[in-house]
Design a protein around this motif. Structure first.
Motif, PDB file in Angstrom:
ATOM      1  N   SER A   1       0.829  -1.210   0.000  1.00  0.00           N
ATOM      2  CA  SER A   1       0.000   0.000   0.000  1.00  0.00           C
ATOM      3  C   SER A   1       0.861   1.256   0.000  1.00  0.00           C
ATOM      4  N   LEU A   2       2.014   1.205   0.697  1.00  0.00           N
ATOM      5  CA  LEU A   2       2.921   2.349   0.678  1.00  0.00           C
ATOM      6  C   LEU A   2       3.495   2.572  -0.710  1.00  0.00           C
ATOM      7  N   ALA A   3       3.838   1.482  -1.392  1.00  0.00           N
ATOM      8  CA  ALA A   3       4.387   1.615  -2.743  1.00  0.00           C
ATOM      9  C   ALA A   3       3.344   2.179  -3.701  1.00  0.00           C
ATOM     10  N   GLN A   4       2.088   1.773  -3.543  1.00  0.00           N
ATOM     11  CA  GLN A   4       1.046   2.314  -4.411  1.00  0.00           C
ATOM     12  C   GLN A   4       0.799   3.801  -4.142  1.00  0.00           C
ATOM     13  N   ASN A   5       0.914   4.210  -2.900  1.00  0.00           N
ATOM     14  CA  ASN A   5       0.727   5.630  -2.592  1.00  0.00           C
ATOM     15  C   ASN A   5       1.877   6.485  -3.115  1.00  0.00           C
ATOM     16  N   VAL A   6       3.106   5.911  -3.079  1.00  0.00           N
ATOM     17  CA  VAL A   6       4.263   6.675  -3.533  1.00  0.00           C
ATOM     18  C   VAL A   6       4.286   6.790  -5.042  1.00  0.00           C
ATOM     19  N   SER A   7       3.931   5.707  -5.741  1.00  0.00           N
ATOM     20  CA  SER A   7       4.039   5.688  -7.207  1.00  0.00           C
ATOM     21  C   SER A   7       2.841   6.422  -7.805  1.00  0.00           C
ATOM     22  N   THR A   8       2.982   7.713  -7.982  1.00  0.00           N
ATOM     23  CA  THR A   8       1.899   8.520  -8.552  1.00  0.00           C
ATOM     24  C   THR A   8       2.075   8.724 -10.049  1.00  0.00           C
ATOM     25  N   SER A   9       3.287   8.890 -10.520  1.00  0.00           N
ATOM     26  CA  SER A   9       3.513   9.134 -11.938  1.00  0.00           C
ATOM     27  C   SER A   9       3.664   7.815 -12.685  1.00  0.00           C
ATOM     28  N   SER A  10       3.467   7.868 -14.022  1.00  0.00           N
ATOM     29  CA  SER A  10       3.558   6.668 -14.857  1.00  0.00           C
ATOM     30  C   SER A  10       4.996   6.164 -14.934  1.00  0.00           C
ATOM     31  N   SER A  11       5.986   7.082 -14.921  1.00  0.00           N
ATOM     32  CA  SER A  11       7.389   6.650 -14.991  1.00  0.00           C
ATOM     33  C   SER A  11       7.783   5.856 -13.749  1.00  0.00           C
ATOM     34  N   VAL A  12       7.293   6.310 -12.585  1.00  0.00           N
ATOM     35  CA  VAL A  12       7.573   5.574 -11.357  1.00  0.00           C
ATOM     36  C   VAL A  12       6.905   4.205 -11.393  1.00  0.00           C
ATOM     37  N   ASP A  13       5.671   4.150 -11.948  1.00  0.00           N
ATOM     38  CA  ASP A  13       4.970   2.871 -12.066  1.00  0.00           C
ATOM     39  C   ASP A  13       5.741   1.907 -12.954  1.00  0.00           C
ATOM     40  N   GLU A  14       6.260   2.399 -14.097  1.00  0.00           N
ATOM     41  CA  GLU A  14       6.993   1.529 -15.010  1.00  0.00           C
ATOM     42  C   GLU A  14       8.284   1.032 -14.379  1.00  0.00           C
ATOM     43  N   SER A  15       9.015   1.929 -13.715  1.00  0.00           N
ATOM     44  CA  SER A  15      10.268   1.505 -13.082  1.00  0.00           C
ATOM     45  C   SER A  15      10.005   0.516 -11.953  1.00  0.00           C
ATOM     46  N   PHE A  16       8.925   0.736 -11.192  1.00  0.00           N
ATOM     47  CA  PHE A  16       8.590  -0.195 -10.115  1.00  0.00           C
ATOM     48  C   PHE A  16       8.169  -1.548 -10.684  1.00  0.00           C
ATOM     49  N   GLY A  17       7.460  -1.540 -11.823  1.00  0.00           N
ATOM     50  CA  GLY A  17       7.068  -2.796 -12.456  1.00  0.00           C
ATOM     51  C   GLY A  17       8.260  -3.590 -12.966  1.00  0.00           C
ATOM     52  N   VAL A  18       9.314  -2.887 -13.396  1.00  0.00           N
ATOM     53  CA  VAL A  18      10.521  -3.578 -13.854  1.00  0.00           C
ATOM     54  C   VAL A  18      11.311  -4.124 -12.673  1.00  0.00           C
ATOM     55  N   LEU A  19      11.411  -3.345 -11.611  1.00  0.00           N
ATOM     56  CA  LEU A  19      12.217  -3.763 -10.456  1.00  0.00           C
ATOM     57  C   LEU A  19      11.512  -4.781  -9.567  1.00  0.00           C
ATOM     58  N   ARG A  20      10.201  -4.848  -9.655  1.00  0.00           N
ATOM     59  CA  ARG A  20       9.472  -5.719  -8.728  1.00  0.00           C
ATOM     60  C   ARG A  20       9.863  -7.193  -8.838  1.00  0.00           C
ATOM     61  N   PRO A  21       9.957  -7.788 -10.054  1.00  0.00           N
ATOM     62  CA  PRO A  21      10.384  -9.201 -10.112  1.00  0.00           C
ATOM     63  C   PRO A  21      11.780  -9.429  -9.535  1.00  0.00           C
ATOM     64  N   ILE A  22      12.692  -8.474  -9.750  1.00  0.00           N
ATOM     65  CA  ILE A  22      14.049  -8.614  -9.210  1.00  0.00           C
ATOM     66  C   ILE A  22      14.025  -8.585  -7.682  1.00  0.00           C
ATOM     67  N   ILE A  23      13.215  -7.664  -7.128  1.00  0.00           N
ATOM     68  CA  ILE A  23      13.104  -7.569  -5.669  1.00  0.00           C
ATOM     69  C   ILE A  23      12.488  -8.843  -5.093  1.00  0.00           C
ATOM     70  N   GLU A  24      11.478  -9.388  -5.780  1.00  0.00           N
ATOM     71  CA  GLU A  24      10.826 -10.605  -5.282  1.00  0.00           C
ATOM     72  C   GLU A  24      11.769 -11.797  -5.308  1.00  0.00           C
ATOM     73  N   VAL A  25      12.545 -11.928  -6.386  1.00  0.00           N
ATOM     74  CA  VAL A  25      13.525 -13.026  -6.466  1.00  0.00           C
ATOM     75  C   VAL A  25      14.587 -12.874  -5.376  1.00  0.00           C
ATOM     76  N   ALA A  26      15.062 -11.637  -5.181  1.00  0.00           N
ATOM     77  CA  ALA A  26      16.076 -11.410  -4.150  1.00  0.00           C
ATOM     78  C   ALA A  26      15.517 -11.692  -2.755  1.00  0.00           C
ATOM     79  N   THR A  27      14.248 -11.341  -2.517  1.00  0.00           N
ATOM     80  CA  THR A  27      13.631 -11.608  -1.221  1.00  0.00           C
ATOM     81  C   THR A  27      13.512 -13.104  -0.967  1.00  0.00           C
ATOM     82  N   THR A  28      13.068 -13.842  -1.983  1.00  0.00           N
ATOM     83  CA  THR A  28      12.938 -15.299  -1.825  1.00  0.00           C
ATOM     84  C   THR A  28      14.289 -15.946  -1.587  1.00  0.00           C
ATOM     85  N   LEU A  29      15.307 -15.523  -2.328  1.00  0.00           N
ATOM     86  CA  LEU A  29      16.638 -16.106  -2.169  1.00  0.00           C
ATOM     87  C   LEU A  29      17.238 -15.769  -0.809  1.00  0.00           C
TER      88      LEU A  29
END
Length: 223
Positions: free
Chosen positions: A142-170
């Motif tokens: 919910s914090l990430a959704q509140n912070v990501s207001t612009s489309s560029s932030v949304d796109e960058s977060f969408g690209v980084l999200r799989p990397i963050i999830e893989v790193a968290t699982t590992l």
């Protein structure tokens, strides 16, 4: 099969021990997984992780199923034949067990299979009990959704999200892997009768009782 085909008493005993250990500790694993599936209402690992994603680390199944977590972790160690459960390969007693008559690439394949078991089991523990690829921080989505207001932030977060999830699982898997290695350095090897007593007389009743309690609790919630 390798121990039976070696024409060696040490190898044959190692094969019998491996079969008895595998049967004894695969059975307690099943009630632990069934308890988790009852809590999430699904056998899908995605649904299991999503049910733990609401409150960060506070929503992990580790806190809702502490008994199941301990039983699952001990059973996974025994399935990997790691100390203190490496009785099929006990060097002092069986001269490496079912591997005694093998050398070269065949001996290497035994060790490849044995050492691949160890990094495979911690991701299961991470997904079932510690939230899988979700963040440790409560309400982080919910914090990430509140912070990501612009489309560029949304796109960058969408690209980084799989990397963050893989790193968290590992990272979670590495933590449980470190605990497994730490037990190898710390605990002495148990006897064969102690190994079977632990599986049949303690872990199986504990895992079955945990499953019954979880099922009863879910029935009460539904009613």
């Amino acid at each position: 099969m390798a121990g039976y085909g070696s024409n060696n008493k040490y190898s044959f005993l190692g094969g019998l021990r491996a079969a008895a250990q595998s049967i004894s500790y695969e059975i307690p694993l099943a009630p632990c997984v069934l308890s988790i599936s009852l809590l999430s209402g699904s056998l899908s690992t995605i649904d299991i992780v999503e049910t733990q994603s609401k409150y960060g680390f506070l929503g992990w199944n580790l806190w809702r199923q502490p008994i199941g977590f301990v039983a699952f972790f001990i059973s996974s160690l025994a399935e990997c034949e790691r100390l203190p459960f490496d009785l099929p390969e006990a060097e002092e007693e069986l001269v490496a067990g079912y591997q005694t008559e093998y050398s070269g690439i065949k001996f290497g394949l035994f060790y490849v299979g044995s050492h691949l078991n160890l990094p495979v089991s911690p991701p299961f523990v991470a997904v079932l009990y510690s939230g899988g690829w979700n963040s440790l921080i409560p309400f982080s989505e919910s914090l990430a959704q509140n912070v990501s207001t612009s489309s560029s932030v949304d796109e960058s977060f969408g690209v980084l999200r799989p990397i963050i999830e893989v790193a968290t699982t590992l990272s979670k898997s590495y933590l449980f892997l470190f605990i497994s290695i730490l037990t190898r350095w710390t605990l002495p090897r148990v006897r064969m009768d102690q190994l079977l007593d632990l599986g049949w007389k303690f872990l199986l009743p504990i895992a079955s009782g945990n499953l019954l309690l979880t099922a009863s609790f879910q029935i009460l919630l539904i009613e």
